[in-house]
Design an enzyme around this catalytic site. Structure first.
Site, PDB file in Angstrom:
ATOM      1  N   SER A  52       0.826  -1.212   0.000  1.00 32.96           N
ATOM      2  CA  SER A  52       0.000   0.000   0.000  1.00 32.96           C
ATOM      3  C   SER A  52       0.858   1.258   0.000  1.00 32.96           C
ATOM      4  O   SER A  52       0.362   2.345  -0.274  1.00 32.96           O
ATOM      5  CB  SER A  52      -0.925   0.009   1.219  1.00 32.96           C
ATOM      6  OG  SER A  52      -0.209  -0.280   2.412  1.00 32.96           O
ATOM      7  N   LYS A 119       4.297 -11.669   3.274  1.00 27.51           N
ATOM      8  CA  LYS A 119       2.884 -11.809   2.922  1.00 27.51           C
ATOM      9  C   LYS A 119       2.740 -11.796   1.411  1.00 27.51           C
ATOM     10  O   LYS A 119       3.343 -10.949   0.741  1.00 27.51           O
ATOM     11  CB  LYS A 119       2.033 -10.678   3.518  1.00 27.51           C
ATOM     12  CG  LYS A 119       0.538 -10.801   3.184  1.00 27.51           C
ATOM     13  CD  LYS A 119      -0.308  -9.812   3.966  1.00 27.51           C
ATOM     14  CE  LYS A 119      -0.229  -8.412   3.391  1.00 27.51           C
ATOM     15  NZ  LYS A 119      -0.855  -8.308   2.037  1.00 27.51           N
ATOM     16  N   GLU A 121      -0.234 -12.267  -1.831  1.00 32.92           N
ATOM     17  CA  GLU A 121      -1.639 -12.352  -2.212  1.00 32.92           C
ATOM     18  C   GLU A 121      -1.846 -13.679  -2.919  1.00 32.92           C
ATOM     19  O   GLU A 121      -1.648 -13.794  -4.125  1.00 32.92           O
ATOM     20  CB  GLU A 121      -2.026 -11.157  -3.083  1.00 32.92           C
ATOM     21  CG  GLU A 121      -1.980  -9.846  -2.320  1.00 32.92           C
ATOM     22  CD  GLU A 121      -2.537  -8.681  -3.106  1.00 32.92           C
ATOM     23  OE1 GLU A 121      -3.130  -8.911  -4.181  1.00 32.92           O
ATOM     24  OE2 GLU A 121      -2.383  -7.540  -2.643  1.00 32.92           O
ATOM     25  N   GLU A 188      -9.338  -9.897   3.335  1.00 33.42           N
ATOM     26  CA  GLU A 188      -9.722  -8.504   3.071  1.00 33.42           C
ATOM     27  C   GLU A 188     -11.083  -8.438   2.384  1.00 33.42           C
ATOM     28  O   GLU A 188     -11.348  -9.180   1.439  1.00 33.42           O
ATOM     29  CB  GLU A 188      -8.676  -7.812   2.205  1.00 33.42           C
ATOM     30  CG  GLU A 188      -9.001  -6.356   1.908  1.00 33.42           C
ATOM     31  CD  GLU A 188      -7.871  -5.600   1.243  1.00 33.42           C
ATOM     32  OE1 GLU A 188      -8.072  -4.410   0.914  1.00 33.42           O
ATOM     33  OE2 GLU A 188      -6.779  -6.179   1.047  1.00 33.42           O
TER      34      GLU A 188
END
Length: 270
Positions: A52, A119, A121, A188
């Site tokens: 982000s 991490k 996705e 999420e």
């Protein structure tokens, strides 16, 4: 005031124990040493150096332009300020498209970026990558539900797990991810009812963002907490600067509300 003095640093074992004991895990992003020190002193259990940063630091429209070199740099400077919090670092877009490349880049994040966990996705298409990293003793947090790196492929930002079929698919993904060695799952923009089912069935910690109250922990972007993110804020965001007089107080308020199960409230859930 430092709320973590004389406390032992958070470890993966501690996080697993927190899940077992029902103690909520408070997580927050950070991208530089100054904010990382504030977050660490406030008592965040996990600090995430998220991709982000592409939007909140670099001013991009999505996370997709972020490079592995960006993540290594920001991870390293955040790590330099942490004494208590457990550090997780994102693998950016296209940094894990084969098991071999994923292993190389994950190694860089841990060796050069001082990450304690990476991490990615990942859904069922990344199972071989999760297995490869796990076999190499790399701690893994898999990110399912809404995956921002796939936003163009899935057609935008939307809530997942709203139908019985979607809920079943997410649960199957989570089970496979756990079985192949992931140590944590971040979900999420998942409906609260589906998130609750996942949390009941999965033994490793589940961290939610826009996934309701019935998961092991919560994470928000630091800049969202401080109310300085441009554009429209997602439903799950709460601006903690509204009722606090300092950045330190705002972050501590967020952590306290997570621990006391006050955040997320119904208005933050799907």
């Amino acid at each position: 005031m430092n709320d973590t003095l004389n406390k032992k640093p958070i470890t993966l074992t501690k996080l697993n124990n927190m899940k077992t004991q029902g103690e909520k895990i408070a997580c927050i992003t950070a991208y530089d040493a100054s904010f990382a020190r504030v977050v660490d002193n406030a008592g965040a259990d996990i600090v995430l150096v998220g991709d982000s940063l592409g939007m909140v630091i670099q001013g991009k429209k999505t996370t997709i332009p972020v490079k592995i070199e960006d993540m290594i740099y920001h991870s390293r400077i955040v790590a330099s300020a942490l004494q208590y919090s457990f550090l997780i670092t994102d693998m950016p877009f296209m940094s894990f498209y084969t098991p071999e490349i994923a292993l190389e880049n994950a190694s860089k994040l841990m060796q050069d970026g001082d990450a304690q966990m990476i991490k990615l996705e990942g859904n069922k298409s990344q199972l071989n990558i999760i297995e490869k990293l796990s076999q190499s003793d790399i701690p893994i947090c898999a990110h399912i539900g809404l995956r921002p790196q796939s936003v163009h492929k899935i057609g935008g930002y939307k809530v997942h797990g709203k139908s019985d079929e979607e809920a079943s698919l997410l649960l199957k993904e989570a089970i496979m991810i756990e079985e192949l060695g992931a140590d944590m799952i971040l979900i999420e923009c998942v409906s609260s009812s589906t998130a609750k089912i996942l949390n009941q069935e999965i033994k490793i910690p589940i961290i939610g963002i826009g996934a309701g109250p019935d998961v092991d922990g919560q994470i928000l972007v630091l800049y969202d907490i401080l109310g300085i993110t441009s554009g429209v804020s997602p439903k799950f965001v709460k601006n903690y600067m509204k009722d606090n007089n300092s950045i330190d107080q705002a972050i501590k308020s967020y952590i306290k509300e997570v621990k006391n199960k006050e955040y997320p409230a119904p208005e933050h859930c799907f």
